[in-house]
Design a protein around this motif. Structure first.
Motif, PDB file in Angstrom:
ATOM      1  N   TRP A   1       0.974  -5.287  -6.389  1.00 37.47           N
ATOM      2  CA  TRP A   1       0.910  -4.170  -7.318  1.00 37.47           C
ATOM      3  C   TRP A   1      -0.498  -3.613  -7.563  1.00 37.47           C
ATOM      4  CZ3 TRP A   1       4.706  -1.148  -8.671  1.00 37.47           C
ATOM      5  CH2 TRP A   1       6.024  -1.634  -8.630  1.00 37.47           C
ATOM      6  N   VAL A   2      -1.553  -4.336  -7.197  1.00 35.61           N
ATOM      7  CA  VAL A   2      -2.908  -3.840  -7.488  1.00 35.61           C
ATOM      8  C   VAL A   2      -3.220  -2.517  -6.795  1.00 35.61           C
ATOM      9  CG1 VAL A   2      -5.347  -4.297  -6.965  1.00 35.61           C
ATOM     10  CG2 VAL A   2      -4.041  -5.926  -8.313  1.00 35.61           C
ATOM     11  N   PRO A   3      -2.853  -2.310  -5.512  1.00 35.11           N
ATOM     12  CA  PRO A   3      -3.125  -0.985  -4.941  1.00 35.11           C
ATOM     13  C   PRO A   3      -2.498   0.148  -5.754  1.00 35.11           C
ATOM     14  CG  PRO A   3      -2.557  -2.532  -3.210  1.00 35.11           C
ATOM     15  CD  PRO A   3      -2.278  -3.230  -4.509  1.00 35.11           C
ATOM     16  N   THR A   4      -1.259  -0.049  -6.208  1.00 29.89           N
ATOM     17  CA  THR A   4      -0.609   0.957  -7.044  1.00 29.89           C
ATOM     18  C   THR A   4      -1.337   1.097  -8.378  1.00 29.89           C
ATOM     19  OG1 THR A   4       1.524   0.466  -6.014  1.00 29.89           O
ATOM     20  CG2 THR A   4       1.574   1.621  -8.122  1.00 29.89           C
TER      21      THR A   4
ATOM     22  N   ILE B   1       0.820  -1.215   0.000  1.00 33.16           N
ATOM     23  CA  ILE B   1       0.000   0.000   0.000  1.00 33.16           C
ATOM     24  C   ILE B   1       0.850   1.259   0.000  1.00 33.16           C
ATOM     25  CG2 ILE B   1      -0.241   0.228   2.505  1.00 33.16           C
ATOM     26  CD1 ILE B   1      -2.984   0.769  -0.156  1.00 33.16           C
ATOM     27  N   VAL B   2       2.147   1.137   0.335  1.00 34.19           N
ATOM     28  CA  VAL B   2       2.997   2.328   0.411  1.00 34.19           C
ATOM     29  C   VAL B   2       4.125   2.297  -0.629  1.00 34.19           C
ATOM     30  CG1 VAL B   2       2.474   2.847   2.815  1.00 34.19           C
ATOM     31  CG2 VAL B   2       4.321   1.242   2.294  1.00 34.19           C
ATOM     32  N   LEU B   3       4.010   1.453  -1.644  1.00 38.75           N
ATOM     33  CA  LEU B   3       5.043   1.410  -2.682  1.00 38.75           C
ATOM     34  C   LEU B   3       5.219   2.762  -3.359  1.00 38.75           C
ATOM     35  CD1 LEU B   3       4.596  -1.984  -4.615  1.00 38.75           C
ATOM     36  CD2 LEU B   3       6.484  -1.308  -3.133  1.00 38.75           C
ATOM     37  N   GLU B   4       4.100   3.405  -3.682  1.00 36.06           N
ATOM     38  CA  GLU B   4       4.185   4.664  -4.432  1.00 36.06           C
ATOM     39  C   GLU B   4       4.868   5.768  -3.632  1.00 36.06           C
ATOM     40  OE1 GLU B   4       3.521   6.469  -8.198  1.00 36.06           O
ATOM     41  OE2 GLU B   4       3.438   4.400  -7.496  1.00 36.06           O
ATOM     42  N   PRO B   5       4.495   6.030  -2.367  1.00 35.40           N
ATOM     43  CA  PRO B   5       5.216   7.076  -1.630  1.00 35.40           C
ATOM     44  C   PRO B   5       6.676   6.724  -1.342  1.00 35.40           C
ATOM     45  CG  PRO B   5       3.583   6.004  -0.218  1.00 35.40           C
ATOM     46  CD  PRO B   5       3.311   5.571  -1.616  1.00 35.40           C
ATOM     47  N   ILE B   6       6.981   5.441  -1.116  1.00 32.60           N
ATOM     48  CA  ILE B   6       8.394   5.053  -0.922  1.00 32.60           C
ATOM     49  C   ILE B   6       9.179   5.286  -2.206  1.00 32.60           C
ATOM     50  CG2 ILE B   6       9.943   3.102  -0.512  1.00 32.60           C
ATOM     51  CD1 ILE B   6       7.859   1.912   1.351  1.00 32.60           C
ATOM     52  N   LYS B   7       8.580   4.904  -3.324  1.00 34.31           N
ATOM     53  CA  LYS B   7       9.240   5.102  -4.620  1.00 34.31           C
ATOM     54  C   LYS B   7       9.531   6.583  -4.861  1.00 34.31           C
ATOM     55  CE  LYS B   7       8.434   4.792  -9.589  1.00 34.31           C
ATOM     56  NZ  LYS B   7       7.518   4.378 -10.679  1.00 34.31           N
ATOM     57  N   GLN B   8       8.573   7.430  -4.559  1.00 31.58           N
ATOM     58  CA  GLN B   8       8.748   8.865  -4.790  1.00 31.58           C
ATOM     59  C   GLN B   8       9.805   9.458  -3.855  1.00 31.58           C
ATOM     60  OE1 GLN B   8       4.825  10.579  -4.430  1.00 31.58           O
ATOM     61  NE2 GLN B   8       4.037   9.519  -6.242  1.00 31.58           N
ATOM     62  N   GLU B   9       9.823   9.012  -2.592  1.00 29.64           N
ATOM     63  CA  GLU B   9      10.792   9.574  -1.642  1.00 29.64           C
ATOM     64  C   GLU B   9      12.221   9.178  -1.990  1.00 29.64           C
ATOM     65  OE1 GLU B   9      11.907   9.275   3.104  1.00 29.64           O
ATOM     66  OE2 GLU B   9       9.817   9.413   2.492  1.00 29.64           O
TER      67      GLU B   9
END
Length: 461
Positions: free
Chosen positions: A248-251, A35-43
């Motif tokens: 990957w579905v949440p992303t 659920i937090v892949l996207e914010p970790i990726k961005q940071e």
């Protein structure tokens, strides 16, 4: 003289419930990163491929490598309750450490430490549950244990998405890591290992043989068990599709439907978690009934579930993004119906496969047998599934602008067809092995000394 078998009591059920709760948080701590892949990726400025490695292979390598020796320890008479409790405490502390990471390499180390702890969780748990209940109730009991991933998915997606949105992604790891420490203490203080093979007729012979065998000899023997390799490969391919989907579905929902993390988490968590939990219990009850007539249903039901779930998963990915219902100000995609149906049917294969392995093995092989199945499921499924999906997403992203992840998920899901074929190949060997074990038990009873009476279903260890 027939043996007096231990009875199933409230203590048996309470131990099962506590083990199931431990597995709930095991799955949360393992997969809340989804659920937090996207914010970790961005940071940290990482690619989808690197995020796939962090969420998958970095975890899987250590998990798979350590699960076998820890399970061997459980099979050789180690106290399974103690193994599970210590490991639960370790992975919970490591999960909290993920939330304290300030650099990507720190997060990677913490994530790998979670794997070290979880390596001693599921296989000893399955072995312990198999000794808590008699064989004709084992599929349902293991299905109750295997509700853990689905309830974990529900909690991780619903609560995790909201926490990440309100307090940041680090708070998610801190919030979900802490309860596992309490569960480890409860498990250690209020449960007992039931003993190895209390429902098996040839336990003493199996345990003596197990103590004399080297680890590699026992592992080689497990790999030669009729039906094992086919089931393991079926799990491996289904796991690649399943873990790629789950991570990957949440992303995908954030990108495809322009949702917030909380909205995507609630939508996917409710559709996936609730329907998967219902499907798991349904398949366990149904399998126990059908398997009394023909043991091949233990493998047949996973095949049916996989083949029905595949078109549901593809429909979920390809359904038009602009088709949705409005509930107040909340947008609910029509495609979520297919996600719910996919979850209901695709959850049949994990619990029934672990139950099948517990049937195939003797009492002195069960933990190592479950860990061997876990080896396939973890290395291929948890390890390669998210990594493959992330890599395909980067590749397809250059071809299908903005939709690379969608087609990567569809491509990964096609592995379910190969999985169903492996399960089909295992039908006949599984039935042969079950007949062989039944004949061996009858012979063992005929030639054995009258067994000692067992009064306490949960003897002290």
């Amino acid at each position: 003289m027939q043996p007096i078998l231990p009875s199933v009591t409230w203590r048996t059920h309470s131990t099962l419930v506590l083990l199931a709760l431990v597995y709930v948080f095991s799955f949360i701590d393992r997969n809340v990163i989804a659920i937090v892949l996207e914010p970790i990726k961005q940071e940290f400025g990482a690619s989808d491929t690197l995020m796939g490695f962090l969420s998958g292979l970095a975890f899987a390598i250590l998990y798979a490598g350590l699960s076998l020796p820890l399970s061997r320890l459980a099979d050789r008479g180690g106290n399974r309750r103690n193994i599970i409790a210590v490991c639960c405490g370790l992975w919970s502390i490591a999960t909290m450490a993920c939330g304290m990471a300030q650099h990507f390499w720190q997060l990677m180390i913490a994530r790998m430490t979670v794997a070290v702890g979880e390596a001693g969780g599921i296989a000893p748990s399955i072995s312990m549950v198999s000794d808590l209940y008699p064989p004709h109730r084992r599929s349902l009991a293991i299905s109750v244990l295997m509700i853990g991933p689905h309830l974990g998915l529900l909690a991780a997606m619903v609560a995790g998405g909201w926490i990440a949105q309100e307090y940041g992604w680090r708070s998610v790891f801190l919030f979900f890591g802490a309860p596992g420490i309490l569960l480890a203490l409860l498990l250690f203080c209020f449960t007992k290992d039931p003993g190895h093979g209390v429902y098996d007729k040839n336990t003493t012979l199996n345990n003596e043989k197990n103590k004399q065998e080297s680890f590699f000899k026992q592992l080689k023997g497990i790999m030669k068990v009729k039906g094992f390799i086919w089931i393991a490969m079926g799990c491996a391919l289904a796991g690649m599709a399943g873990y790629g989907y789950g991570i990957w579905v949440p992303t995908f929902m954030v990108r495809n439907y322009d949702m917030s993390l909380a909205h995507a988490g609630i939508s996917f968590g409710l559709a996936g978690g609730i329907f998967a939990a219902i499907g798991t219990i349904f398949s366990g009850v149904f399998c126990d009934k059908l398997s009394k007539r023909d043991s091949r249903w233990q493998i047949g039901l996973p095949i049916i579930g996989i083949l029905i779930s595949l078109p549901m998963g593809v429909a979920f990915m390809l359904w038009p993004a602009d088709a949705f219902w409005m509930v107040g100000e909340i947008k609910i995609p029509h495609a979520i119906v297919f996600a719910a149906l996919f979850s209901f049917f695709n959850c049949w294969w994990p619990s029934l496969s672990y139950a099948a392995i517990s049937h195939l093995m003797t009492s002195s092989q069960r933990a190592t047998g479950a860990a061997s199945l876990n080896l396939f499921l973890t290395l291929f499924g948890a390890g390669l599934g998210p990594l493959l999906t992330g890599t395909l997403s980067d590749v397809f992203g250059e071809i299908f602008a903005g939709e690379g992840l969608k087609y990567a998920l569809v491509a990964t899901m096609m592995l379910l067809l190969v999985s169903a074929w492996f399960y089909y190949k295992g039908l006949s060997p599984y039935q042969t092995r079950m007949k062989q074990l039944n004949n061996d038990e009858v012979e063992s009873i005929d030639n054995s000394v009258p067994p000692t009476t067992v009064n306490d279903p949960l003897p002290s260890t």
